[in-house]
Design an enzyme around this catalytic site. Structure first.
Site: not given
Ligand code: CAA
Length: 285
Positions: A121, A154, A142, A193
């Site tokens: 990233s 990305e 990414h 990001n």
């Molecule tokens: N790993 C894999 N799958 C996961 C998980 C994890 N850590 N956490 C949740 N899930 C899955 C669940 O198993 C569930 O799957 P199904 O639909 O198949 O049942 C699905 O995600 C939804 O999970 P939950 O219902 O438990 O919870 P939620 O609706 O709150 O979703 C989330 C969880 C998808 C993480 C959601 O909160 C979300 O989209 N959060 C924002 C995430 C985000 O912004 N990510 C980007 C981060 S920045 C980055 O990554 C870039 C970098 O360079 C740092």
């Protein structure tokens, strides 16, 4: 996709392991390679548990889950995995010296046609392209955490990345079930990001000034803006060390005071409070 059958993912951490499963679920013969046996064992156990949950939730049949896991191999042997790879995704430690070494080796080991992508990233692929001897077949690909769930990928090209490499990488991301976006020039933070950083910066400033609690800032992001998580919750999920590293890398590149790493985040990292993965960050887990 024509020509791509076997995928190598280098690194079995949070990102590498889930990227490997994404590829296997999409039907590709996939190897996740790491120098650490315990890391590979942990990744294997976590991915099997994820598949069990998907089956229990009715998202996949037992046969589909077994087929995906049957296409997913774990190995410490970079040489033989790279020698058979049509596409490599590097998701190792975010250190330039480590990545340079990996890309130099893969450049020698992988078939001539193979595209070599980095999940970084923060490090644009131009920084490792020269080491490969095939700069036109190198780009960033990414993914986002959790990679099994987040749709965005990305794809970032550098000056020498060929159009064919860009198109193949975008198409592979689509085959993975993702919605890729193209970034035409390397820029710190790419798109996501930069957006995430802007929200985090404002959230940190509001909390530091005592204008609102982190809980209320997180609630507002969820209930007013429809974000799935608030900025503090998200920092904890991504890892405060990762957030701090991204900020440091961005600041080192831009020198812009507005990009200076946040001292509150750095202080938590110094105390070993890294977010969810360490049981404590902004919140306790
Ligand atoms: N790993 C894999 N799958 C996961 C998980 C994890 N850590 N956490 C949740 N899930 C899955 C669940 O198993 C569930 O799957 P199904 O639909 O198949 O049942 C699905 O995600 C939804 O999970 P939950 O219902 O438990 O919870 P939620 O609706 O709150 O979703 C989330 C969880 C998808 C993480 C959601 O909160 C979300 O989209 N959060 C924002 C995430 C985000 O912004 N990510 C980007 C981060 S920045 C980055 O990554 C870039 C970098 O360079 C740092």
């Amino acid at each position: 996709m024509s020509g791509i059958e076997r995928i190598l993912v280098v690194g079995s951490g949070t990102m590498g392991s889930q990227i490997g499963l994404v590829a296997a679920l999409a039907g590709y013969d996939t190897t996740v390679q790491d120098i650490s046996e315990p890391m590979l064992a942990k990744a294997k156990a976590e991915l099997s548990a994820r598949m069990d949950t998907s089956v229990a939730k009715g998202r996949l049949t037992v046969a589909e889950a077994e087929a995906a896991l049957g296409r997913l191999f774990f190995s410490t042997d970079l040489e033989s995995a790279a020698a058979r790879a049509d596409f490599v995704i590097e998701a190792a430690t975010e250190r330039l010296d480590v990545k340079e070494q990996i890309f130099a080796r893969i450049g020698q080991l992988a078939p001539e046609h193979a595209i070599l992508a980095t999940n970084s990233s923060t490090l644009g692929s131009s920084k490792v392209a020269a080491a490969t001897g095939r700069a036109d077949r190198v780009c960033n690909m990414h993914f986002f955490n959790p990679a099994l769930v987040m749709k965005c990928v990305e794809v970032v090209r550098h000056e020498a990345t060929s159009q064919a490499t860009v198109e193949t990488t975008l198409e592979l991301a689509r085959r993975f079930g993702k919605e890729p976006v193209l970034i035409n020039r390397e820029i710190p933070g790419f798109i996501a990001n930069r957006l995430m950083g802007a929200v985090q910066k404002e959230a940190l400033a509001l909390a530091a000034a005592g204008i609102a609690s982190k809980e209320d800032i997180d609630t507002t992001a969820r209930t007013a803006l429809g974000h799935p998580m608030g900025p503090f919750e998200l920092m904890d999920m991504v890892g405060l060390d990762v957030i701090d590293f991204i900020a440091q890398a961005t600041y080192a590149e831009t020198g812009d005071e507005a990009d200076r790493p946040d001292p509150q985040v750095a202080a938590l990292v110094a105390e070993g409070k890294l977010g969810r993965k360490s049981g404590q960050g902004w919140y306790s887990y």
